[in-house]
Each structure stands twice: as structure tokens, then as C-alpha cells.
Motif scaffolding. Structure first.
Motif, short mmCIF file in Angstrom:
data_model
loop_
_atom_site.label_atom_id
_atom_site.label_comp_id
_atom_site.label_asym_id
_atom_site.label_seq_id
_atom_site.Cartn_x
_atom_site.Cartn_y
_atom_site.Cartn_z
N ASP A 1 0.84 -1.21 0.00
CA ASP A 1 0.00 0.00 0.00
C ASP A 1 0.87 1.25 0.00
O ASP A 1 0.55 2.25 -0.65
CB ASP A 1 -0.91 0.03 1.24
N VAL A 2 1.96 1.20 0.73
CA VAL A 2 2.85 2.35 0.87
C VAL A 2 3.71 2.55 -0.38
O VAL A 2 3.91 3.67 -0.83
CB VAL A 2 3.75 2.18 2.12
N LEU A 3 4.21 1.44 -0.92
CA LEU A 3 5.10 1.50 -2.08
C LEU A 3 4.64 0.49 -3.13
O LEU A 3 5.20 -0.59 -3.27
CB LEU A 3 6.55 1.20 -1.66
N PRO A 4 3.60 0.87 -3.89
CA PRO A 4 3.14 -0.06 -4.93
C PRO A 4 4.24 -0.22 -5.98
O PRO A 4 4.96 0.71 -6.28
CB PRO A 4 1.90 0.63 -5.51
N GLY A 5 4.39 -1.42 -6.46
CA GLY A 5 5.40 -1.66 -7.49
C GLY A 5 6.77 -1.98 -6.95
O GLY A 5 7.74 -1.98 -7.69
N TYR A 6 6.88 -2.27 -5.64
CA TYR A 6 8.20 -2.67 -5.14
C TYR A 6 8.52 -4.06 -5.70
O TYR A 6 7.63 -4.85 -5.98
CB TYR A 6 8.26 -2.63 -3.61
N ASP A 7 9.78 -4.32 -5.89
CA ASP A 7 10.23 -5.58 -6.49
C ASP A 7 10.12 -6.71 -5.46
O ASP A 7 10.95 -6.84 -4.57
CB ASP A 7 11.67 -5.43 -6.97
N GLU A 8 9.08 -7.53 -5.62
CA GLU A 8 8.81 -8.58 -4.64
C GLU A 8 9.86 -9.69 -4.64
O GLU A 8 9.98 -10.44 -3.68
CB GLU A 8 7.42 -9.17 -4.89
N GLU A 9 10.64 -9.78 -5.72
CA GLU A 9 11.68 -10.81 -5.78
C GLU A 9 12.95 -10.37 -5.07
O GLU A 9 13.72 -11.20 -4.60
CB GLU A 9 12.00 -11.15 -7.24
N ARG A 10 13.20 -9.07 -5.00
CA ARG A 10 14.44 -8.58 -4.39
C ARG A 10 14.22 -7.94 -3.02
O ARG A 10 15.19 -7.73 -2.29
CB ARG A 10 15.13 -7.58 -5.33
N VAL A 11 12.98 -7.59 -2.68
CA VAL A 11 12.69 -7.02 -1.37
C VAL A 11 12.01 -8.12 -0.54
O VAL A 11 10.87 -8.48 -0.79
CB VAL A 11 11.78 -5.78 -1.47
N TYR A 12 12.74 -8.65 0.42
CA TYR A 12 12.26 -9.78 1.22
C TYR A 12 11.43 -9.30 2.40
O TYR A 12 11.49 -8.13 2.78
CB TYR A 12 13.45 -10.60 1.73
N ALA A 13 10.69 -10.22 2.99
CA ALA A 13 9.89 -9.91 4.17
C ALA A 13 10.77 -9.36 5.30
O ALA A 13 10.36 -8.46 6.03
CB ALA A 13 9.12 -11.14 4.64
N SER A 14 11.99 -9.87 5.41
CA SER A 14 12.91 -9.38 6.45
C SER A 14 13.30 -7.92 6.21
O SER A 14 13.46 -7.15 7.16
CB SER A 14 14.16 -10.26 6.52
N ASN A 15 13.42 -7.53 4.93
CA ASN A 15 13.70 -6.13 4.60
C ASN A 15 12.53 -5.24 5.00
O ASN A 15 12.72 -4.15 5.57
CB ASN A 15 13.98 -5.94 3.11
N ILE A 16 11.33 -5.68 4.68
CA ILE A 16 10.11 -4.92 5.01
C ILE A 16 9.98 -4.77 6.51
O ILE A 16 9.68 -3.68 7.03
CB ILE A 16 8.87 -5.61 4.40
N LYS A 17 10.25 -5.86 7.23
CA LYS A 17 10.19 -5.84 8.69
C LYS A 17 11.16 -4.79 9.24
O LYS A 17 10.81 -4.00 10.12
CB LYS A 17 10.55 -7.23 9.22
N LYS A 18 12.39 -4.74 8.71
CA LYS A 18 13.40 -3.79 9.16
C LYS A 18 12.98 -2.35 8.86
O LYS A 18 13.12 -1.46 9.71
CB LYS A 18 14.74 -4.11 8.49
N VAL A 19 12.43 -2.10 7.67
CA VAL A 19 11.99 -0.75 7.30
C VAL A 19 10.88 -0.28 8.24
O VAL A 19 10.89 0.86 8.72
CB VAL A 19 11.53 -0.71 5.82
N ILE A 20 9.92 -1.15 8.52
CA ILE A 20 8.82 -0.78 9.41
C ILE A 20 9.34 -0.56 10.83
O ILE A 20 8.93 0.39 11.51
CB ILE A 20 7.70 -1.84 9.35
N GLN A 21 10.26 -1.40 11.27
CA GLN A 21 10.86 -1.23 12.60
C GLN A 21 11.58 0.12 12.69
O GLN A 21 11.43 0.84 13.68
CB GLN A 21 11.81 -2.39 12.87
N TRP A 22 12.36 0.46 11.67
CA TRP A 22 13.06 1.75 11.66
C TRP A 22 12.07 2.91 11.65
O TRP A 22 12.26 3.90 12.36
CB TRP A 22 13.98 1.84 10.44
#
Length: 142
Positions: free
Chosen positions: A94-115
Motif C-alpha cells: 500500500d505504501v510503495l506499490p510496485g516494489y520488487d517482490e523478488e528482491r525485497v524480502y519480508a525481512s527487509n520490510i520488517k526492518k523498514v517498518i521497525q526503523w
């Protein structure tokens, strides 16, 4: 608080604000507990300003992602980074439509939200960060 002075240090929890530099180390203050630490040259440090998220078109600076999250949450903290991966990826899409789902892992998303949550908790106002950035660009062009 300046976004350009926020760093992440590998092996240390949370984010840090750069206070000063010495010959052999960077002095930084934790955004969590306000304790100051000396970070030497052997530690891996990432400046949040230099991080970008992969999309299918172009890389999007982390500040733009944070600004979008700030608008979506109306200046409040986002969902917890401890949510399940499905909720995190749905929120991130919802925040970043079109992000590359193959190169942006769930762990990356978790870290961004945590930050993001740590920065909001520390009082970062992303609507003002954008204004400062735009003002600085106008001044350098003059």
C-alpha cells in the motif's frame, strides 16, 4: 532531528543519531535509550539517507518510503514489525506499490517498518524533512 544523520549499525539494535566524529570513531546516540556509543571503523555502518528500496521502475530512496508511510499512518507509528509477513507485505504494498517482490524480502520490510516506528517514536516529522530538503535544493541552485 536530521534524517541525514541517522545511521544503522550492524550488530547493534535500533537506530543511532550521529553526534560527532573523532579521528578513530563516530560518536552516536541511540534513539531508543539515548546512550552514546563510539563506533569504530571496523563496524559496518549504514546511513539511512543512502538506502533505497528496489521497485520495478527505479530504486526509491528510503526517505520517500518513510514519507509515504508517515502520510498513510497520519504521523503515527505503523503496525508492529512483529506482525506476520502477510500483514507486513500488504501494508508495504500500500505504501510503495510496485516494489520488487523478488528482491525485497519480508525481512527487509520488517526492518523498514521497525526503523520507521523507531523514528516516529523519537519525534521525527517526515513532512518537515521533505520541506527542509526542498529548501536546501533551491538554495544550492541559486
Amino acid at each position: 532531528m536530521e534524517f541525514s544523520k541517522i545511521i544503522s549499525v550492524t550488530g547493534k539494535p535500533g537506530l543511532f543519531k550521529v553526534i560527532s566524529q573523532s579521528k578513530n570513531a563516530v560518536i552516536a546516540e541511540s534513539l531508543i535509550d539515548k546512550k552514546r556509543v563510539a563506533i569504530n571503523a571496523t563496524q559496518n555502518v549504514s546511513l539511512l539517507e543512502n538506502i533505497a528500496i528496489y521497485t520495478y521502475e527505479e530504486d526509491v530512496p528510503l526517505l520517500d518510503v518513510f514519507t509515504s508511510m508517515f502520510e498513510k499512518t497520519a504521523g503515527k507509528e505503523a503496525l508492529s514489525h512483529k506482525e506476520n509477513s502477510k500483514n507486513l507485505t500488504t501494508f508495504f504494498a500500500d505504501v510503495l506499490p510496485g516494489y520488487d517482490e523478488e528482491r525485497v524480502y519480508a525481512s527487509n520490510i520488517k526492518k523498514v517498518i521497525q526503523w520507521f516506528n523507531a523514528l516516529v517514536k523519537a519525534g521525527m516529522d517526515f513532512s518537515k524533512v521533505e520541506e527542509v530538503k526542498a529548501t536546501e535544493e533551491v538554495e544550492t541552485k541559486s
